[in-house]
Design an enzyme around this catalytic site. Structure first.
Site, PDB file in Angstrom:
ATOM      1  N   HIS C  77      -5.949  -8.184   3.382  1.00 54.35           N
ATOM      2  CA  HIS C  77      -6.391  -6.684   2.803  1.00 54.35           C
ATOM      3  C   HIS C  77      -5.438  -6.030   2.103  1.00 54.35           C
ATOM      4  N   ASP C 106      -5.078  -6.728 -31.959  1.00 63.90           N
ATOM      5  CA  ASP C 106      -5.211  -7.410 -30.710  1.00 63.90           C
ATOM      6  C   ASP C 106      -3.841  -7.271 -29.962  1.00 63.90           C
ATOM      7  N   TRP C 142       1.213  -7.333   4.752  1.00 62.76           N
ATOM      8  CA  TRP C 142       1.433  -7.601   3.375  1.00 62.76           C
ATOM      9  C   TRP C 142       2.940  -7.744   2.855  1.00 62.76           C
ATOM     10  N   SER C 169       1.604 -14.504 -14.102  1.00 62.26           N
ATOM     11  CA  SER C 169       0.696 -13.692 -14.530  1.00 62.26           C
ATOM     12  C   SER C 169       1.124 -12.408 -15.017  1.00 62.26           C
ATOM     13  N   SER C 170       1.622 -11.671 -13.935  1.00 57.01           N
ATOM     14  CA  SER C 170       1.928 -10.165 -14.384  1.00 57.01           C
ATOM     15  C   SER C 170       3.201 -10.225 -15.082  1.00 57.01           C
ATOM     16  N   HIS C 253       9.168  -1.014  -3.681  1.00 56.62           N
ATOM     17  CA  HIS C 253       8.997   0.399  -4.094  1.00 56.62           C
ATOM     18  C   HIS C 253       8.647   0.556  -5.643  1.00 56.62           C
ATOM     19  N   GLU C 255       6.786  -1.191  -7.176  1.00 62.83           N
ATOM     20  CA  GLU C 255       5.703  -1.786  -7.076  1.00 62.83           C
ATOM     21  C   GLU C 255       4.677  -0.732  -7.124  1.00 62.83           C
ATOM     22  N   TYR C 257       5.219   2.317  -7.703  1.00 61.64           N
ATOM     23  CA  TYR C 257       4.737   3.122  -8.866  1.00 61.64           C
ATOM     24  C   TYR C 257       4.320   2.328 -10.074  1.00 61.64           C
ATOM     25  N   SER C 268      -3.820  11.571 -17.777  1.00 61.15           N
ATOM     26  CA  SER C 268      -3.270  12.719 -18.889  1.00 61.15           C
ATOM     27  C   SER C 268      -4.155  12.439 -20.262  1.00 61.15           C
ATOM     28  N   HIS C 302      14.024   3.540   1.904  1.00 57.52           N
ATOM     29  CA  HIS C 302      13.193   4.735   2.637  1.00 57.52           C
ATOM     30  C   HIS C 302      11.965   4.037   3.453  1.00 57.52           C
ATOM     31  N   HIS C 303      11.753   2.704   3.253  1.00 52.93           N
ATOM     32  CA  HIS C 303      10.904   1.625   4.004  1.00 52.93           C
ATOM     33  C   HIS C 303      11.562   1.330   5.264  1.00 52.93           C
ATOM     34  N   THR C 328       7.489  13.913 -10.361  1.00 50.45           N
ATOM     35  CA  THR C 328       6.024  14.059 -10.151  1.00 50.45           C
ATOM     36  C   THR C 328       5.452  15.324 -10.050  1.00 50.45           C
ATOM     37  N   LYS C 331       4.780  16.509 -13.548  1.00 51.04           N
ATOM     38  CA  LYS C 331       3.404  16.020 -13.937  1.00 51.04           C
ATOM     39  C   LYS C 331       2.032  16.786 -13.581  1.00 51.04           C
ATOM     40  N   ARG C 450       0.474   1.389  13.595  1.00 54.35           N
ATOM     41  CA  ARG C 450      -0.184   0.618  12.724  1.00 54.35           C
ATOM     42  C   ARG C 450      -0.278  -0.757  12.994  1.00 54.35           C
TER      43      ARG C 450
HETATM   44  C1  HEA Z   1      -4.029  -0.982  -2.796  1.00 59.28           C
HETATM   45  C2  HEA Z   1      -5.202  -0.376  -2.415  1.00 59.28           C
HETATM   46  C3  HEA Z   1      -5.880  -0.399  -1.172  1.00 59.28           C
HETATM   47  C4  HEA Z   1      -7.094   0.101  -0.855  1.00 59.28           C
HETATM   48  C5  HEA Z   1      -8.100   0.250  -2.063  1.00 59.28           C
HETATM   49  C6  HEA Z   1      -7.291   0.308   0.297  1.00 59.28           C
HETATM   50  C7  HEA Z   1      -8.803   0.402   0.903  1.00 59.28           C
HETATM   51  C8  HEA Z   1      -8.803   0.654   1.833  1.00 59.28           C
HETATM   52  N1  HEA Z   1      -8.117   0.430   3.036  1.00 59.28           N
HETATM   53 FE1  HEA Z   1      -6.418  -0.348   3.185  1.00 59.28          FE
HETATM   54  N2  HEA Z   1      -4.522  -1.165   3.087  1.00 59.28           N
HETATM   55  C9  HEA Z   1      -3.625  -1.404   1.718  1.00 59.28           C
HETATM   56  C10 HEA Z   1      -4.092  -0.857   0.666  1.00 59.28           C
HETATM   57  C11 HEA Z   1      -5.409  -0.378   0.259  1.00 59.28           C
HETATM   58  N3  HEA Z   1      -6.482  -0.084   1.043  1.00 59.28           N
HETATM   59  C12 HEA Z   1      -2.408  -1.893   2.265  1.00 59.28           C
HETATM   60  C13 HEA Z   1      -1.302  -1.981   1.446  1.00 59.28           C
HETATM   61  C14 HEA Z   1      -2.547  -1.889   3.594  1.00 59.28           C
HETATM   62  C15 HEA Z   1      -1.264  -2.356   4.458  1.00 59.28           C
HETATM   63  C16 HEA Z   1      -1.390  -3.602   5.214  1.00 59.28           C
HETATM   64  C17 HEA Z   1      -0.217  -4.053   5.939  1.00 59.28           C
HETATM   65  O1  HEA Z   1      -0.218  -3.473   6.856  1.00 59.28           O
HETATM   66  O2  HEA Z   1      -0.014  -5.123   5.828  1.00 59.28           O
HETATM   67  C18 HEA Z   1      -3.805  -1.311   4.119  1.00 59.28           C
HETATM   68  C19 HEA Z   1      -4.136  -1.176   5.586  1.00 59.28           C
HETATM   69  C20 HEA Z   1      -5.228  -0.581   5.777  1.00 59.28           C
HETATM   70  C21 HEA Z   1      -5.351  -0.298   7.196  1.00 59.28           C
HETATM   71  C22 HEA Z   1      -4.037  -0.377   8.415  1.00 59.28           C
HETATM   72  C23 HEA Z   1      -4.538  -1.850   8.987  1.00 59.28           C
HETATM   73  C24 HEA Z   1      -3.635  -1.816  10.026  1.00 59.28           C
HETATM   74  O3  HEA Z   1      -2.610  -1.526  10.225  1.00 59.28           O
HETATM   75  O4  HEA Z   1      -4.021  -2.674  10.944  1.00 59.28           O
HETATM   76  C25 HEA Z   1      -6.680   0.231   7.386  1.00 59.28           C
HETATM   77  C26 HEA Z   1      -7.108   0.806   8.394  1.00 59.28           C
HETATM   78  O5  HEA Z   1      -8.253   1.674   8.482  1.00 59.28           O
HETATM   79  C27 HEA Z   1      -7.179   0.371   6.124  1.00 59.28           C
HETATM   80  C28 HEA Z   1      -8.524   0.708   5.609  1.00 59.28           C
HETATM   81  C29 HEA Z   1      -8.739   0.701   4.243  1.00 59.28           C
HETATM   82  C30 HEA Z   1     -10.280   1.407   3.925  1.00 59.28           C
HETATM   83  C31 HEA Z   1     -11.361   1.705   5.008  1.00 59.28           C
HETATM   84  C32 HEA Z   1     -10.236   1.080   2.610  1.00 59.28           C
HETATM   85  C33 HEA Z   1     -11.441   1.432   1.516  1.00 59.28           C
HETATM   86  O6  HEA Z   1     -11.204   2.192   0.828  1.00 59.28           O
HETATM   87  C34 HEA Z   1     -12.012   0.262   1.223  1.00 59.28           C
HETATM   88  C35 HEA Z   1     -13.343   0.554   0.440  1.00 59.28           C
HETATM   89  C36 HEA Z   1     -14.110  -0.740  -0.198  1.00 59.28           C
HETATM   90  C37 HEA Z   1     -15.058  -1.274   0.227  1.00 59.28           C
HETATM   91  C38 HEA Z   1     -15.559  -0.923   1.867  1.00 59.28           C
HETATM   92  C39 HEA Z   1     -15.735  -2.466  -0.171  1.00 59.28           C
HETATM   93  C40 HEA Z   1     -17.094  -1.881  -0.636  1.00 59.28           C
HETATM   94  C41 HEA Z   1     -18.185  -2.914  -0.356  1.00 59.28           C
HETATM   95  C42 HEA Z   1     -19.234  -3.186   0.274  1.00 59.28           C
HETATM   96  C43 HEA Z   1     -19.468  -2.144   1.219  1.00 59.28           C
HETATM   97  C44 HEA Z   1     -20.018  -3.957  -0.047  1.00 59.28           C
HETATM   98  C45 HEA Z   1     -20.101  -5.196   0.980  1.00 59.28           C
HETATM   99  C46 HEA Z   1     -20.918  -6.114   0.209  1.00 59.28           C
HETATM  100  C47 HEA Z   1     -20.925  -7.539   0.549  1.00 59.28           C
HETATM  101  C48 HEA Z   1     -20.379  -8.048   1.615  1.00 59.28           C
HETATM  102  C49 HEA Z   1     -21.533  -8.338  -0.300  1.00 59.28           C
HETATM  103  N4  HEA Z   1      -6.163  -0.430   5.296  1.00 59.28           N
HETATM  104  C1  HEA Z   2       0.618   4.622  -5.524  1.00 58.74           C
HETATM  105  C2  HEA Z   2       1.420   4.414  -4.555  1.00 58.74           C
HETATM  106  C3  HEA Z   2       2.453   5.103  -3.908  1.00 58.74           C
HETATM  107  C4  HEA Z   2       2.960   6.382  -4.339  1.00 58.74           C
HETATM  108  C5  HEA Z   2       2.721   7.226  -5.675  1.00 58.74           C
HETATM  109  C6  HEA Z   2       3.824   7.003  -3.200  1.00 58.74           C
HETATM  110  C7  HEA Z   2       4.670   8.002  -3.274  1.00 58.74           C
HETATM  111  C8  HEA Z   2       5.798   8.137  -2.712  1.00 58.74           C
HETATM  112  N1  HEA Z   2       5.956   7.719  -1.348  1.00 58.74           N
HETATM  113 FE1  HEA Z   2       4.894   6.130  -0.628  1.00 58.74          FE
HETATM  114  N2  HEA Z   2       4.142   4.494  -0.059  1.00 58.74           N
HETATM  115  C9  HEA Z   2       3.161   3.603  -0.531  1.00 58.74           C
HETATM  116  C10 HEA Z   2       2.603   3.930  -1.716  1.00 58.74           C
HETATM  117  C11 HEA Z   2       3.039   4.992  -2.868  1.00 58.74           C
HETATM  118  N3  HEA Z   2       3.869   5.863  -2.346  1.00 58.74           N
HETATM  119  C12 HEA Z   2       2.902   2.462   0.376  1.00 58.74           C
HETATM  120  C13 HEA Z   2       1.878   1.451  -0.126  1.00 58.74           C
HETATM  121  C14 HEA Z   2       3.699   2.647   1.420  1.00 58.74           C
HETATM  122  C15 HEA Z   2       3.731   1.738   2.784  1.00 58.74           C
HETATM  123  C16 HEA Z   2       4.127   0.261   2.406  1.00 58.74           C
HETATM  124  C17 HEA Z   2       3.890  -0.155   3.514  1.00 58.74           C
HETATM  125  O1  HEA Z   2       5.006  -0.140   4.625  1.00 58.74           O
HETATM  126  O2  HEA Z   2       3.146  -1.223   3.931  1.00 58.74           O
HETATM  127  C18 HEA Z   2       4.251   3.888   1.204  1.00 58.74           C
HETATM  128  C19 HEA Z   2       5.676   4.450   2.153  1.00 58.74           C
HETATM  129  C20 HEA Z   2       6.304   5.349   1.988  1.00 58.74           C
HETATM  130  C21 HEA Z   2       7.329   5.506   2.853  1.00 58.74           C
HETATM  131  C22 HEA Z   2       7.808   4.793   3.971  1.00 58.74           C
HETATM  132  C23 HEA Z   2       7.168   5.143   5.353  1.00 58.74           C
HETATM  133  C24 HEA Z   2       7.177   4.347   6.564  1.00 58.74           C
HETATM  134  O3  HEA Z   2       6.909   3.184   6.419  1.00 58.74           O
HETATM  135  O4  HEA Z   2       7.828   4.773   7.390  1.00 58.74           O
HETATM  136  C25 HEA Z   2       8.189   6.617   2.308  1.00 58.74           C
HETATM  137  C26 HEA Z   2       9.218   7.409   2.924  1.00 58.74           C
HETATM  138  O5  HEA Z   2      10.093   7.840   2.154  1.00 58.74           O
HETATM  139  C27 HEA Z   2       7.169   7.106   1.225  1.00 58.74           C
HETATM  140  C28 HEA Z   2       7.769   8.093   0.322  1.00 58.74           C
HETATM  141  C29 HEA Z   2       6.894   8.395  -0.768  1.00 58.74           C
HETATM  142  C30 HEA Z   2       7.350   9.462  -1.821  1.00 58.74           C
HETATM  143  C31 HEA Z   2       8.468  10.472  -1.421  1.00 58.74           C
HETATM  144  C32 HEA Z   2       6.541   9.534  -2.825  1.00 58.74           C
HETATM  145  C33 HEA Z   2       6.829  10.435  -4.188  1.00 58.74           C
HETATM  146  O6  HEA Z   2       6.516   9.616  -5.313  1.00 58.74           O
HETATM  147  C34 HEA Z   2       5.365  11.319  -3.978  1.00 58.74           C
HETATM  148  C35 HEA Z   2       5.739  12.519  -5.110  1.00 58.74           C
HETATM  149  C36 HEA Z   2       4.614  13.774  -5.165  1.00 58.74           C
HETATM  150  C37 HEA Z   2       4.592  14.749  -4.611  1.00 58.74           C
HETATM  151  C38 HEA Z   2       5.799  15.391  -3.981  1.00 58.74           C
HETATM  152  C39 HEA Z   2       3.414  15.889  -4.780  1.00 58.74           C
HETATM  153  C40 HEA Z   2       3.298  16.600  -6.035  1.00 58.74           C
HETATM  154  C41 HEA Z   2       4.595  17.217  -6.157  1.00 58.74           C
HETATM  155  C42 HEA Z   2       4.681  18.547  -6.515  1.00 58.74           C
HETATM  156  C43 HEA Z   2       3.325  19.491  -6.432  1.00 58.74           C
HETATM  157  C44 HEA Z   2       5.997  19.230  -6.883  1.00 58.74           C
HETATM  158  C45 HEA Z   2       6.361  20.125  -5.695  1.00 58.74           C
HETATM  159  C46 HEA Z   2       6.801  19.668  -4.521  1.00 58.74           C
HETATM  160  C47 HEA Z   2       7.823  19.889  -3.851  1.00 58.74           C
HETATM  161  C48 HEA Z   2       9.199  20.448  -4.412  1.00 58.74           C
HETATM  162  C49 HEA Z   2       7.847  19.364  -2.425  1.00 58.74           C
HETATM  163  N4  HEA Z   2       6.322   6.114   1.236  1.00 58.74           N
HETATM  164 CU   LIG Z   3       8.596   3.369  -1.343  1.00 56.35          CU
END
Ligand code: HEA
Ligand code: HEA
Ligand SMILES: [Cu+2]
Ligand code: CUA
Lengths: 255, 291, 525
Positions: C77, C106, C142, C169-170, C253, C255, C257, C268, C302-303, C328, C331, C450
């Protein structure tokens, strides 16, 4: 019942600090959130075309832009200060009363009392919830999935240093009420510590994906009064001695 | 801003016709990936898929680059396409730098951090008694039970190889000057010498690997030293091979009369690549062999 | 170049038709379309996996799947959503819109562009196919942490090669975008006049070029540890499992962003269009984007707060992470200031964009809470983190993608998307999204880890709620499918400038955009 909307009730000073810090963060974030979105929703309501709004054409305002860069920095400094203090305190594992080594195995914990009262005690601790409860064949008990056959036992009010390592893959030793979570890394020793202020039974989980039964290797810690702990240590040591006695005689030649 | 009027003929940019080559490339990598995975897990069909993938990839590369060369030689690429090539080659090389950075990072981490950690504090006291931190090392307990190995010395073949690659950089630049000055003889000779030097380098490197396995007992599974040594030198060797093939293609093109003093980015791209491979070697020589 | 030779060189030959047209195409619009269709299919596949996860977690106990398969689902997933759904969708937007926005004919390398896309289906075949090999798909999360990933079966090797191919590809796609933006802008389109979407993508492309090779290196080391006896992540041989985490998160990380900066770009574009007012601080938006990108290279650990770094390390990474809140915030404040005293209307794209700001900011705040190292010790590897990243990924990246899709559908199809259905899609999504993911904060705080297929009883009610929400959210996404199909087939004709306040070159060409646009460069004043 543990808190359902918040962190579990803390029983160590560190967990207490974490709780307070979390509350502080929550409040600050909430205030900013309400401020920012108050403005946004006000604008969304009043400055819409259907209410006859005419678009202004202003943009770029250095004073405003500096303000909304500098003020957040100041807020962040305010957050960083208490966090820094706690980090340093959490890292201070010196002068423990008791040192226990915890080893992660797929999928159980091994405990090994290295120093202090109870030195020499060692045992394995694995999930005790019966399979039938998991598969739905029996009603689930109160401590479903959070109970083990042999819990870790420590005395109340004593500084316990936990050394962490693992035998196969990375596990993580986590007891929320203590504010302790430390990865157990195969081939390395990491340490952490806690001092539980209240007697009781505290439960946690392995917190690093470690394969099939990652969800089934809980941690159970019993915090006992000094006397009860001494009694427990005596019983353990007696039992160990008995086992050693028994195993002296018929060693299998194949080994 | 959106006020627009078209300008006819503003440095028209070449947009190619639909092409069949990419899909061959994709099929090739699919077979290559699936074949490798199967092969690594001892499934009999693995090698077949793998080599089928390689064959298709070679076909694709010939066809695709052949077409690019033809388009280029027939003057379809304008100035801006040339500029695009430059940007893209530059950033491609940067991505390669980052690829090597991952492995150099691993070497740095092991030497400066993890090996000393293993030999100190609780790690040494409780887990790895008697392990002392020194580089090179195969770690506190080499899992395959490989016997002690002798590290690769810097001042034998590696030093010679350094000289070879440095010289090849010079010959290549000399060839480039030949091209710029329209002295085709110098161009051919310089290019040829560079390729020969590259081939000698690869030959010596292969010999050195043989020596390491046969005499030094230094193998891929000789702990972290063997791991970093072979992955760094191995990927570098692979890049030298690719670079040498690129230069060989350029030599063929030169012999076919391609390139002019003004218009020869294909040659330059290969040269940039070669210099990049050179620099990687220098760093490698210093941190893998010497220090 | 004289006009005559140009016509000769680039007459529009009737190219291949049918399937071959799509396989061989060098047209950025075709390729953009294929990217988006591919990513939507991947979104559905990843979604089906998510729904299976949620079905298992509906109640305590094991009902639907066994633990090993559950872990495979979680892993796949994550991988499918990140690499299959979100990233390709943004590349699809880049393909369609960047040439239109900067007045280019293009992409700079149209053939390579085709290959960038067509590498994705093979990668998807390898990745999804790994479910069917002995031992099943990789179940190491993942993040593929060693040494667990070293224990896996053949599915892991397939995942590694899939990641290699997606990386190629990327990187090619990113180089293409960099070169297109730097080299193919119409006369007068200076960098600081470029639409913000192009800016955010330019910076994202740099991030991709810098970190995808690092990921390739990391998984290559796993591969050699698995099969060739190396000891990168094995302490016995002098390596360190934690080293993998450092390398992975150096990629990981930036990634995240990569998945949000283009979303910022889309929003925007949309906010000023529907506020009928220029973006408040264009320059500061550009600088904020660049700052986020640069900072993103210095926060990876921080992870890893629970791995047991020295205090100095924890503090450094904590401070650096917190700093990202500043750009952020710039923005968010800019978007709000743009709306201030505008003349707003709330057509579907604007609804999604405002929804994005609101919900993404919540995810940002929880990110900031995670960044506080002591708090992260409690929430690391719990559902709090799952909540955090779905707020930024689903309500962030995905919502912005929907906003962009509704905004540009008229340009792509020539028809206006249905407002009624679009609004329904929005309201269902935002409500069900919060039902699904908001309770996860509570679960995480209260101690639910989790990546577990079964949990203690006190987590039962919030999990049930999240599962119901997830099914609602999933079904709501089918509305989008209906909207798109309807919009392709017919509906109200779209004008060249489909939205009253929309600005930019893309609105100067007819809707739908002709197959070839800007073959003669426009002049931008
Ligand atoms: C990048 C984007 C992304 C998106 C969009 C989503 C979308 C969703 N994610 Fe997740 N998720 C991750 C990224 C994302 N996720 C990542 C990175 C992890 C961590 C993995 C890890 O721990 O390694 C994670 C982990 C994660 C967990 C934790 C699993 C665990 O720790 O064991 C859960 C649990 O609820 C969850 C739920 C969902 C749900 C309910 C949605 C929903 O928003 C999804 C909604 C969409 C659909 C449901 C599809 C709709 C289609 C149909 C209903 C039609 C069906 C059709 C046919 C069968 C023909 N996600
Ligand atoms: C689109 C993806 C995305 C984005 C944008 C961010 C944004 C941020 N993330 Fe997140 N993060 C993930 C995707 C993302 N993260 C994913 C996928 C994981 C889990 C991966 C995994 O373990 O599987 C993760 C996990 C993760 C962790 C590790 C958690 C853990 O495993 O224990 C941390 C810890 O620092 C963190 C921090 C942050 C912070 C500080 C930001 C900041 O960029 C957020 C900044 C924004 C704001 C703060 C709000 C707006 C600001 C204001 C309105 C200004 C005023 C505010 C103040 C002065 C407070 N993220
Ligand atoms: Cu991070
Ligand atoms: Cu042990 Cu998870």
């Amino acid at each position: 019942m543990p808190a359902r909307y918040n962190l579990q009730a803390p029983v160590t000073g560190i967990a207490e600090q974490i709780n307070d810090m979390h509350t502080l963060m929550l409040v600050i974030c909430l205030v900013i959130f309400i401020g920012v979105f108050g403005v946004m929703f006000w604008a969304m309501f009043h400055h819409r075309k259907s209410r006859g709004a005419v678009a202004a054409n202003f943009h770029e305002n250095t004073a405003v832009e500096i303000a909304w860069t500098v003020i957040p920095i100041l807020i962040l400094l305010g957050m960083a200060w208490p966090a820094t203090r706690t980090v340093i305190e959490m890292k201070d594992t010196s002068n423990p009363d008791i040192t226990v080594k915890a080893t992660g195995y797929q999928w159980k914990w091994g405990y090994d009392y290295l120093q202090g009262e109870g030195e020499g005690i060692r045992f394995l601790s694995s999930l005790s919830t019966p399979r039938a409860q998991i598969d739905g064949g029996a009603p689930k008990g109160e401590a479903y999935l959070l109970e083990v056959d042999k819990p870790l036992v420590v005395p109340v009010g004593k500084k316990v240093r936990v050394l962490l390592t693992a035998n196969d893959v990375i596990h993580s030793w986590w007891v929320p009420a203590f504010g302790v979570k430390q990865d157990a890394i195969p081939g390395f020793i990491r340490d952490t510590w806690f001092r539980a202020d209240k007697e009781g039974i505290y439960r946690g989980n392995c917190a690093e994906l470690c394969g099939r039964d990652h969800g089934f290797m809980p941690i159970e810690v019993h915090v006992l009064s000094a006397e009860k702990y001494t009694e427990w240590v005596r019983l353990q040591q007696a039992a160990t001695a008995a086992v050693e006695q028994a195993s002296l005689v018929p060693q299998s030649p194949a080994l | 801003m959106s006020q627009t009027t078209a300008v006819r003929g503003f440095d028209h940019y070449f947009v190619p016709e639909p092409s069949k080559y990419p899909i061959f490339g994709s099929a090739a990598l699919l077979l290559f990936g699936a074949g490798s995975a199967l092969w690594l897990n001892d499934v009999a069909s693995g090698p077949w898929l793998f080599f089928a993938g390689v064959a298709i990839l070679i076909y694709m590369l010939f066809g695709w680059f052949g077409q690019v060369v033809r388009e280029s030689e027939s003057g379809q690429y304008g100035r801006r396409v040339g500029l695009s090539f430059r940007w893209s080659m530059g950033w491609f090389i940067f991505s390669e730098v980052m690829f090597f950075a991952a492995f150099f990072g691993a070497l740095f981490y092991a030497r400066v951090l993890s090996v000393p950690w293993l030999a100190s504090g609780d790690n040494a006291a409780l887990l790895w008694q008697g392990f002392s931190s020194a580089w090179p090392t195969s770690g506190p307990y080499t899992p395959s039970g490989a016997e002690p190995f002798t590290p690769m010395g810097a001042w034998g073949i590696p030093a010679i190889n350094t000289l070879i690659l440095l010289t090849s950089g010079v010959t290549l630049t000399w060839a480039h000057h030949g091209l710029l000055g329209n002295r085709r003889g110098q161009l051919k000779l310089g290019l040829f010498a560079t390729i020969v030097l590259g081939a000698v380098f690869i030959g010596l490197q292969a010999y050195e690997y043989g020596h390491a396995y046969a005499d030094l007992n230094l193998r891929l599974d000789s702990g972290i030293y063997g791991s970093t040594f072979y992955l760094l030198t191995g990927f570098h060797g692979l890049h030298v091979t690719i670079g040498a093939i690129m230069l060989a293609v350029m030599l063929f093109r030169v012999l076919a009369g391609h390139f002019s003093p003004q218009h020869h980015f294909g040659f330059e791209a290969a040269a940039w690549y070669w210099h990049f491979v050179d620099v990687v070697w220098l760093i490698l020589f210093i941190v893998v062999y010497w220090l | 170049m004289a006009a005559v030779t140009h016509e000769q060189l680039h007459g529009h030959h009737p190219g291949p038709t049918g399937l071959m047209r799509w396989i061989t195409t060098t047209n950025h619009k075709d390729i953009g379309t294929m990217y988006m269709i591919f990513s939507f299919i991947m979104f559905l596949s990843g979604g089906v996996m998510a729904l299976t996860i949620r079905a298992e977690l509906f109640q305590p106990g094991l009902q639907v799947v066994q633990p090993e398969f559950f872990n495979q689902l979680t892993t796949m997933h994550g991988l499918v959503m990140v690499f299959g759904a979100i990233m390709p969708a943004f590349v699809g937007f880049a393909n369609w819109m960047i040439p239109l926005m900067i007045g280019a004919s293009d992409m700079a390398f149209a053939r390579m562009n085709n290959w960038s896309f067509w590498l994705l289906p093979p990668a998807a075949v390898l990745l999804l196919g790994s479910f069917f090999v002995p031992g099943g798909a990789s179940a190491a999360g993942w993040t593929l942490y060693a040494p667990l990933s070293v224990q896996m079966g053949m599915g892991m090797d397939l995942a590694i090669f899939a990641i290699h191919i997606m990386g190629i590809s990327s990187i090619m796609g990113a180089i293409n975008i960099v070169v297109t933006v730097l080299n193919m802008r119409a006369p007068g389109m200076t960098l600081m006049k470029m639409p913000l979407f192009c800016w955010t993508w330019l910076i994202t492309a740099y991030l991709l070029i810098a970190v995808m090779p690092v990921l390739a290196g990391a998984v290559t080391m796993i591969l050699t540890d698995r099969h060739f006896g190396t000891s990168f992540f094995n302490a016995a041989g002098g390596g360190d499992p934690v080293m993998y985490q450092h390398i992975f998160w150096f990629f990981g990380h930036p990634e995240v962003y990569i998945m949000i900066l283009p979303a910022f770009g889309i929003v925007s574009q949309i906010i000023p269009a529907f506020a009928r007012k220029p973006l408040f601080g264009y320059a500061s938006m550009v600088y904020a984007t660049a700052s986020i990108a640069i900072l993103s290279f210095a926060v990876w650990a921080h992870h890893m707060f629970a791995t047991g770094m020295p205090a100095a390390g924890q503090l450094f990474f904590m401070y650096a992470t917190m700093l990202i809140a500043v750009p952020t915030g710039v923005k968010v404040f800019n978007w709000v200031a743009t709306m201030w005293r505008g003349a707003m209307t709330f057509e579907t794209p604007m609804l999604w964009a405002t929804g994005f700001i609101f919900v993404f900011t919540m995810g940002g705040f929880t990110g900031l809470i995670c960044a506080i190292a002591p708090i992260d010790i409690q929430v690391q590897d719990t559902y709090y983190v799952v909540a955090h990243f779905h707020y930024v990924l689903v309500a962030g990246s995905l919502f912005a993608l929907f906003a962009g899709a509704y905004y540009w559908l008229p340009k792509w199809t020539g028809h206006m998307p249905s407002e009624g259905l679009g609004k329904l899609h929005f309201w269902c999504s935002i409500v069900f999204f919060n039902i699904t993911f908001f309770p996860m904060h509570f679960l995480g705080l209260a101690g639910m880890p989790r990546r577990i297929p079964d949990y203690a009883l006190q987590f039962a009610d919030f999990n049930a709620m999240a599962s119901i929400g997830a099914f609602g959210f999933g079904l709501s996404q089918l509305i989008f499918l209906v909207v798109v199909v309807k919009c392709v087939r017919g509906g109200e004709r779209a004008a060249a400038r489909a939205w009253e306040g929309a600005e930019g070159l893309e609105w100067t060409v007819p809707s739908p955009a002709p197959h070839h646009t800007f073959e003669e460069a426009p002049i931008v004043r």
